[in-house]
Scaffold this motif. Structure first.
Motif, mmCIF file in Angstrom:
data_model
loop_
_atom_site.group_PDB
_atom_site.id
_atom_site.type_symbol
_atom_site.label_atom_id
_atom_site.label_comp_id
_atom_site.label_asym_id
_atom_site.label_seq_id
_atom_site.Cartn_x
_atom_site.Cartn_y
_atom_site.Cartn_z
ATOM 1 N N LYS A 53 0.825 10.593 -7.987
ATOM 2 C CA LYS A 53 2.230 10.225 -8.213
ATOM 3 C C LYS A 53 1.979 9.120 -6.830
ATOM 4 O O LYS A 53 2.389 8.273 -6.464
ATOM 5 N N LYS A 99 -0.103 6.990 -7.719
ATOM 6 C CA LYS A 99 0.593 5.165 -8.445
ATOM 7 C C LYS A 99 1.745 5.212 -8.008
ATOM 8 O O LYS A 99 1.802 3.223 -8.399
ATOM 9 N N ALA A 100 2.355 5.391 -7.454
ATOM 10 C CA ALA A 100 3.692 4.806 -6.230
ATOM 11 C C ALA A 100 3.192 3.440 -5.915
ATOM 12 O O ALA A 100 3.680 2.663 -5.183
ATOM 13 N N THR A 106 1.435 1.602 -6.036
ATOM 14 C CA THR A 106 0.077 0.819 -6.667
ATOM 15 C C THR A 106 1.997 -0.204 -7.174
ATOM 16 O O THR A 106 0.956 -1.236 -7.145
ATOM 17 N N ASP A 107 2.154 0.320 -7.833
ATOM 18 C CA ASP A 107 3.344 0.011 -8.691
ATOM 19 C C ASP A 107 4.352 -0.925 -7.458
ATOM 20 O O ASP A 107 5.065 -2.123 -7.740
ATOM 21 N N GLU A 108 4.213 -0.371 -6.430
ATOM 22 C CA GLU A 108 5.552 -0.811 -5.200
ATOM 23 C C GLU A 108 3.991 -2.631 -5.138
ATOM 24 O O GLU A 108 4.378 -3.591 -4.997
ATOM 25 N N GLU A 150 2.529 -4.160 -6.444
ATOM 26 C CA GLU A 150 1.906 -4.843 -8.228
ATOM 27 C C GLU A 150 3.995 -5.466 -7.743
ATOM 28 O O GLU A 150 3.471 -6.969 -8.318
ATOM 29 N N LYS A 151 4.779 -5.003 -7.335
ATOM 30 C CA LYS A 151 5.770 -5.775 -7.681
ATOM 31 C C LYS A 151 5.799 -6.943 -6.476
ATOM 32 O O LYS A 151 6.395 -8.050 -6.705
ATOM 33 N N CYS A 153 -1.640 1.976 -0.960
ATOM 34 C CA CYS A 153 -1.492 0.137 -0.881
ATOM 35 C C CYS A 153 -2.941 -0.928 -0.638
ATOM 36 O O CYS A 153 -2.725 -1.721 -1.788
ATOM 37 N N GLN A 170 -9.072 1.512 -8.461
ATOM 38 C CA GLN A 170 -8.402 2.933 -8.352
ATOM 39 C C GLN A 170 -9.143 3.685 -8.239
ATOM 40 O O GLN A 170 -10.525 3.989 -8.674
ATOM 41 N N SER A 193 -9.586 -1.703 -11.130
ATOM 42 C CA SER A 193 -7.700 -1.148 -11.877
ATOM 43 C C SER A 193 -7.730 -2.330 -13.069
ATOM 44 O O SER A 193 -8.495 -3.622 -12.624
ATOM 45 N N ASN A 233 -5.525 -4.072 -15.073
ATOM 46 C CA ASN A 233 -4.272 -4.026 -15.089
ATOM 47 C C ASN A 233 -3.644 -4.261 -16.859
ATOM 48 O O ASN A 233 -4.074 -4.696 -17.492
#
Length: 213
Positions: free
Chosen positions: A90, A93-94, A96-98, A100-101, A178, A188, A211, A213
């Motif tokens: 988790k 992933k969190a 990576t998501d942040e 990417e934003k 990050c 990743q 990674s 995408n």
């Protein structure tokens, strides 16, 4: 008997110190190589970066030095490996998501800049520099500050003693996640090919991969 256990404890501590020194030597060497092998084609301001070799060193430091100590504490408090596996994944992933934003925001800004009369190559370099600066900012940031409120949901269920260890583990994973996401190309952990075998606490994958995408 007491003397025997003291001797064994002393031997274990000595072995751990030796591993820490060996790993620190490897990481220092990788960092030195990074400076020597800097890509001269980088735009101004990108002469130093957190390269894949350094990220590999950070991951080994987490997996081989910090994780065993945290793991022993969690096991002694009856925390299950399944819960920790979910938590670790988790956090990565969190992270990576942040990131990417944030990269999408940089991309949108770059598209705006394209209409300002600058050449596409210059805009590309500026976007690369922005992502590089973001990575360096993360690298120098407090790991606890980066984590923010991601563990609030667990505070009502675990003792403060356990939460200290969970925060330590989560912050290490989030920080590294990050940095991996901001690498070029993004990296990743290879969860898909990780086979823990009989040891449920063998959580961290052996390798990293590019990674997709």
């Amino acid at each position: 008997m007491e003397t025997f256990f003291k001797e064994k404890l002393s031997e274990a501590r000595s072995a751990l110190r030796q591993k820490e020194e060996e790993l620190k030597t490897v990481i220092d060497r990788l960092a030195s190589e990074d400076v020597v092998s800097t890509n001269e084609n980088y735009p101004d301001g990108m002469k130093y970066s957190v390269t894949k070799s350094r990220l590999t060193g950070f991951y080994h430091q987490l997996k081989l030095l910090r994780w065993p100590q945290i793991k022993d504490h969690l096991k002694s408090n009856n925390i299950t490996p399944k819960f920790i596996t979910v938590l670790i994944q988790k956090m990565f992933k969190a992270a990576t998501d942040e990131m990417e934003k944030k990269k999408e925001q940089i991309e949108v800004f770059g598209l705006t800049e394209t209409g300002s009369g600058q050449t596409p190559q210059k805009v590309k370099e500026q976007k690369q520099l922005a992502i590089h600066n973001l990575q360096m900012s993360v690298y120098h940031s407090s790991k606890e500050d980066l984590l923010k409120t991601l563990l609030c949901e667990y505070e009502a269920h675990y003792s403060e003693d356990v939460m200290v260890q969970l925060r330590l583990l989560a912050s290490e994973c989030y920080w590294l996640g990050c940095l991996l996401a901001l690498n070029n190309p993004p990296l990743q952990l290879d969860w898909q090919n990780h086979i823990p075998g009989m040891d449920g606490w063998d959580i961290f994958p052996r390798d990293m991969k590019t990674s997709v995408n």
